[in-house]
Design a protein around this motif. Sequence first.
Motif, short mmCIF file in Angstrom:
data_model
loop_
_atom_site.label_atom_id
_atom_site.label_comp_id
_atom_site.label_asym_id
_atom_site.label_seq_id
_atom_site.Cartn_x
_atom_site.Cartn_y
_atom_site.Cartn_z
N ARG A 433 0.84 -1.19 0.00
CA ARG A 433 0.00 0.00 0.00
C ARG A 433 0.86 1.23 0.00
O ARG A 433 0.71 2.14 -0.80
CB ARG A 433 -0.89 -0.02 1.26
N GLU A 434 1.75 1.18 0.93
CA GLU A 434 2.67 2.30 1.07
C GLU A 434 3.43 2.56 -0.20
O GLU A 434 3.49 3.69 -0.70
CB GLU A 434 3.64 1.99 2.21
N THR A 435 3.99 1.48 -0.72
CA THR A 435 4.78 1.59 -1.94
C THR A 435 3.95 2.09 -3.09
O THR A 435 4.39 2.97 -3.85
CB THR A 435 5.37 0.23 -2.32
N THR A 436 2.78 1.53 -3.19
CA THR A 436 1.89 1.96 -4.28
C THR A 436 1.65 3.46 -4.19
O THR A 436 1.72 4.18 -5.19
CB THR A 436 0.54 1.23 -4.20
N ARG A 437 1.42 3.86 -2.97
CA ARG A 437 1.14 5.27 -2.79
C ARG A 437 2.33 6.08 -3.25
O ARG A 437 2.21 7.02 -4.03
CB ARG A 437 0.84 5.53 -1.32
N ARG A 438 3.47 5.63 -2.82
CA ARG A 438 4.65 6.36 -3.20
C ARG A 438 4.87 6.32 -4.69
O ARG A 438 5.21 7.31 -5.32
CB ARG A 438 5.88 5.81 -2.47
N ASN A 439 4.70 5.16 -5.24
CA ASN A 439 4.84 5.01 -6.69
C ASN A 439 3.88 5.91 -7.42
O ASN A 439 4.24 6.54 -8.41
CB ASN A 439 4.60 3.56 -7.11
N ASP A 440 2.71 5.92 -6.92
CA ASP A 440 1.72 6.79 -7.56
C ASP A 440 2.20 8.21 -7.55
O ASP A 440 2.14 8.92 -8.57
CB ASP A 440 0.36 6.70 -6.84
N GLN A 441 2.67 8.54 -6.38
CA GLN A 441 3.17 9.89 -6.29
C GLN A 441 4.29 10.14 -7.28
O GLN A 441 4.30 11.13 -7.99
CB GLN A 441 3.71 10.15 -4.86
N GLN A 442 5.23 9.20 -7.29
CA GLN A 442 6.37 9.31 -8.19
C GLN A 442 5.87 9.36 -9.63
O GLN A 442 6.35 10.18 -10.42
CB GLN A 442 7.30 8.10 -8.01
N PHE A 579 1.96 22.62 0.80
CA PHE A 579 2.60 21.84 -0.29
C PHE A 579 3.17 20.57 0.31
O PHE A 579 4.01 20.62 1.19
CB PHE A 579 3.72 22.67 -0.94
N ASP A 580 2.65 19.50 -0.16
CA ASP A 580 3.20 18.24 0.40
C ASP A 580 4.48 17.82 -0.34
O ASP A 580 4.90 18.46 -1.29
CB ASP A 580 2.14 17.14 0.41
N GLU A 581 4.94 16.79 0.18
CA GLU A 581 6.27 16.34 -0.28
C GLU A 581 6.34 16.21 -1.79
O GLU A 581 7.28 16.65 -2.44
CB GLU A 581 6.59 14.99 0.38
N VAL A 582 5.33 15.60 -2.31
CA VAL A 582 5.35 15.31 -3.74
C VAL A 582 5.36 16.60 -4.55
O VAL A 582 6.08 16.74 -5.53
CB VAL A 582 4.14 14.41 -4.09
N HIS A 583 4.61 17.56 -4.04
CA HIS A 583 4.55 18.83 -4.76
C HIS A 583 5.88 19.50 -4.70
O HIS A 583 6.38 20.04 -5.70
CB HIS A 583 3.48 19.75 -4.15
N ARG A 584 6.48 19.37 -3.54
CA ARG A 584 7.78 20.01 -3.38
C ARG A 584 8.80 19.36 -4.32
O ARG A 584 9.58 20.06 -4.96
CB ARG A 584 8.25 19.89 -1.93
N ALA A 585 8.73 18.05 -4.41
CA ALA A 585 9.65 17.33 -5.32
C ALA A 585 9.42 17.76 -6.75
O ALA A 585 10.37 18.01 -7.50
CB ALA A 585 9.45 15.82 -5.17
N LEU A 586 8.16 17.84 -7.09
CA LEU A 586 7.83 18.27 -8.45
C LEU A 586 8.39 19.63 -8.73
O LEU A 586 9.02 19.87 -9.77
CB LEU A 586 6.30 18.25 -8.66
N LEU A 587 8.17 20.48 -7.79
CA LEU A 587 8.63 21.86 -7.99
C LEU A 587 10.14 21.91 -8.16
O LEU A 587 10.66 22.59 -9.04
CB LEU A 587 8.19 22.72 -6.80
N GLU A 588 10.80 21.15 -7.32
CA GLU A 588 12.26 21.15 -7.39
C GLU A 588 12.74 20.75 -8.78
O GLU A 588 13.55 21.45 -9.40
CB GLU A 588 12.81 20.17 -6.36
N SER A 589 12.22 19.63 -9.22
CA SER A 589 12.62 19.15 -10.56
C SER A 589 12.23 20.13 -11.63
O SER A 589 12.98 20.37 -12.58
CB SER A 589 11.98 17.80 -10.85
N LEU A 590 11.06 20.62 -11.46
CA LEU A 590 10.54 21.51 -12.48
C LEU A 590 11.38 22.76 -12.61
O LEU A 590 11.60 23.25 -13.72
CB LEU A 590 9.08 21.86 -12.16
#
Lengths: 1120, 206
Positions: A433-442, A579-590
């Motif tokens: 579950r956890e992984t899926t969630r993370r994967n989804d996020q990724q 901004f959650d983690e995923v958003h922050r990651a996105l922003l960074e890459s972006l």
Amino acid sequence: MTLQSERLADAELDRQLGAILEVAQAVARGDLSRKIALSGDPDELGTGPLAELAQTIDAMVGQLSGFASEVIRVARELGTEGRLGGQATVPHAEGIWRDITDSVNSAARNLTAQVRDIAGVTTAVAQGDLTQKITVEVAGEMLELKDTINTMVDQLSGFADEVTRVSLEVGTEGRLGGQARVPGVAGTWKDLTDSVNSMADNLTTQVRNIAQVATAVASGDLTQTITVDARGEILELKTTLNKMVDRLGTFADEVTRVAREVGTEGKLGGQATVRGVAGTWKDLTDNVNAMANNLTSQVRNIAQVTTAVANGDLSKRIDVEARGEILELKTTLNTMVDRLSAFASEVTRVAREVGTEGKLGGQATVEDVSGTWQRLTESVNELASNLTTQVRAIAEVATAVTAGDLTRLITVEAKGEVADLKNNINQMIGNLRETTRRNDQQDWLNTNLARMSGLMQGQRDLDAVSALIMSELTPLVNAQYGAFYLARKESGTKVLNLIASYGVDRESPDVTSRFRLGQGLVGQAAVERKPILIQHAPVDYIRISSGLGSAPPSSVAVLPVLFENEVMAVIELASFHSFDEVHRALLESLMEMVGVTVNTITANTRTEELLGESRRLADELKARTDELQMQQKELRRSNAELEEKAELLARQNQDIEVKNSEIEQARQELEERANQLTMSSRYKSEFLANMSHELRTPLNSLLILARLMADNAEGNLTERQVEYAETIHGAGSDLLQLINDILDLSKIEAGRMDVQPARIAVSQLVDYVEATFRPQTEQKGLDLRVRVASSVPAHLFTDEQRLQQVLRNLLSNSVKFTENGHVELVVDTVGDIILGGPEDSNEVTLEPAVSFAVSDTGIGIVDDKIQTVFEAFQQEDGTTSRRYGGTGLGLSISREIAKLLGGGIRAESQRGRGSTFTLFLPHAVGPDGGAVFGSTGSLGYGTSPSPAGTEPAPTLPLIPEQNPHPDLYLPSTELYAAGSDITFDGEKILIVDDDIRNVFALTSVLEQHGCTVLNAENGRAGLEALERADDVALVLMDVMMPEMDGYATMAAIREIDRYKNLPIIALTAKAMRGDREKSIEAGASDYVTKPVDTPHLLTVMRGWLDAETGAQPAAGGPAL
Amino acid sequence: MNDAHRASSPDDGDIKILLVDDRPENLLALESILGSLGHELITASSGEQALRAVLREDFAVILLDVRMPGMDGFEVAAHVRLRERSRDTPIIFLTAAGDGPHQTLRGYAAGAADYLTKPFDPWVLRAKVGVFAELHRKNRQLKEQAEMLREQAGVTPRMLDELSNRLGAIEGTLALLIDQNGREGPVGRLERRVERMRAALDAVRI
């Protein structure tokens, strides 16, 4: 009675007495056949006393005879014929005769009775009756016989009893061991007794032994064998019994073995093999085997099935034939196997279904089981049931998870490993579950990044791009408010300008559209190059509004866009949410991506400008290029032309090369030919040179000796002999001349005839001619005239020898061919002369020339033969006959020589009148005023004419200062060098050496230094020399000599007393080590190695000589 | 074995002539030519034999055939000339004609006094040999006379050696002087005088 009658009576008496005597004698002799009465007639006897006597005697004899015959008869009957009971009947027997008769009869009667009695007893005994005894009255020996027989009968009886007893006992009653005891028997009876006893004994022993063995066998001991000695049938019995025991033993063994194997050891399959049994035994054996067999097969079968069962094969059944208990066993076992099989199949089914096929829920149903089997079945079912439940539960959850539902958990009861499994699976689900969630996020991250990247690609306009970014990015991170500030350099400083936004009212005064670096958060973010995040913005910081409402954001993010650490832009975003983690990651890459894009676009713009520029330049370039191409075409054309020309050249070169190689080849061939020619001419010259010597040498001595002989100095030869000698000499001379001519000619041909011009005096020449030819001409009665013209110079420069040779030839020809008249030589000068006609290859022009004309009044030559006389071996008559002597070569040689000297010979002649041969030589004036001959022939060495006024040039070439001939042998001068101050005082030295060169050199040196030297060429000669000369002071001994070598010689010298201490110095070769030692051993006092170093040798010699004499070594030369 | 032979009995003093040729007929010829001179003739058939003979005796003349197997005439001559005692013995080479000029050269280089080509005129040979023999005899006479002279004068060889050495020193110094100053004037005269002195001394020292 008268005498005669007396006599007759006497005679009758004598006769009668004689007859009586005769009969008496006969009777005395035992012949009872005679009667006195010759015819038996009693009357024959006459009367008288004698007649009575005679009658009486006759009667007596008759009676005797009768008696004798009766007695004899009886005796014979009784004694011989065995007819008992006979009696002698002698009638008329009286007296003693009667007594005798009676006696005889009595004897006969007694004998008869006794014998009959005895015979009766013996017959009885013979018939087996041992009770009879002899009873007759006997005496003497008969008594003895009677006793003996009776005793014998007794003994026999006793014997018989005993034997009977024994045989009864042993044979009938079976009491073994009995022995017959018969005392007092001997001989055969004893033997018999012994035999019986022995037989009884044997029998006893044998029977007992047999009994023993039989008993043992009966008791089961089959090991005993009959061992007693036996023969015959007993032996057969023994053998049979032993064999039987053996067989029994074997049988027993076999049966025992089989029984043990099969019965005890469990080794089935054994069979008893007993050979040689029959009957019951055989039956027994067969039975045993059958039993074993049965047992075997049964047990095996059972074992087979049980093994199969043990191995898991429940298909087998016991099918062997069995009866009784075995049959029961069989049945039981089969049933058991059946049940087991059923059970197994059920359990297998369940296990398979549940365990393998996955068909859960199966249960095993086994009938007719009880006890353990029942419990087993129930356990299996429970197992299956539990398994089913658990698996189903797990399966349910797993299915749910597979379907995507990660919320489910396994709740079923479980223990042990299954419980672990359950927990693990639950855990795993959680992780998933956890992984899926993370994967989804990724995924979301990546997807959006990719999308954004795709969107930004290819964008050229910053405004468009930034607007795009804002419109895409802001909702993506769940923001509701965003602004894009682009960094730009304005007049040297970096400024951030708002160029795109999302939901921003640009007009609003709260919105700043331009920041400097460090100004505000935007500027600050730009400076720090790090995102600034405000998680809880104050309430009135920003207002995000839509048509229906507004609210302040919760979070604000200010993000710098960097490219290679340079700030390209700053993006500000505001959101109601954090901004959650995923958003922050996105922003960074972006931000990175945006940086790249901005940079790229900026760069692109620049590039485009540059591109335009370059295009313009390219156009220019193209124009120029076109020009160049035109020129290139021109060049190519001219290149092609050049190539053609080059090809042509190459072809020509090739031709030339071919020609060259041909020429080369030809040249080589020519060279070869030339070499060959040179070689052959060299061979020829060498041959000639050798031959010259070889040819001339014998001639030399021949000529000398012939001359001497012809001279006849001692005057002891006859005219004829002198003539012979002269002839020999003449012939030799001719031969010599011929050889010389041939050699000369060939020399000339080979080009090896040298001419050595020198200054010669003409007068000398004339003298020579005179001296040589005047004797000849005088001898022949001819007139010799020699004339030299005044124009001829006093000296000529030419090869005197050759000139002389030619003149000699011409003059001698003239002399030869002239019988009378004169021979004349005229020396003159001529102007130009051309020698040689068209036929002559050597046309020569001489200007001026000297002529030597030899004319004669001889036989002359026919015109057309003038040329031929110059040819070898031709004479004037065109033949080669020797009529006029000579070799026929002279003119050829002369012509060649003339050529060599630079001139020629001309001939004129008239047949019968004479001939003139003229030699022409060129002559020019030299630098010294003297005549010079320029010669077209070959010259010798150094032909410089000598300056005028000095001595005439030598007729031989000057000896060069240096030796030009390396092959000139000169002995090494070192050997002869006197490089030492050592001197001797005439001491005698003996050199023993076979090499004369060494000896000569050493002798020279030693003589130079004051020694007296003797030499010997071998050991023997050396010894002889020593003996001849008694004052030899020192010996130099060469070691290497043939025959008696140095060592042997030295040893021989040492053997001579006188020379025991004579100094001997050995000359040894340098290389051989052993030589030195050998020399010393052989007796040398010292040694010197070859090649000899002279000073060293002299020093050594001096030393030894001084030592000998005891003198002090000299300091140097003699003092003055 | 390989010994030289005495070919004729000595007659005229002990003047000895050595004949060297490998062919016996040549030796015979030579003997016959020279026999009438009356000197002792010794023959040798090889170079080795010739050298042995030379070691044994002193010869007035040596007639030497050039072409011999083994040691040829030139080699023999070279050896003979390198030995002091035989150095001045005249050698007449006998060679076959046609051997060429380089043979002649070799001959002279080897120290021949004369050179005859075969076939030679025997009278010429005889004459030449006679001359050399005479020369030898005269030399011997000279030596004896010098000896007598020395004895008369009481002059020993040692004295003469010493004189010779001293004169040699003078000659050496004179040479240096000539090198420096040339031969003009007194120097030249001095040289001539010294030469004469040397000749006289040598004559007595024979």
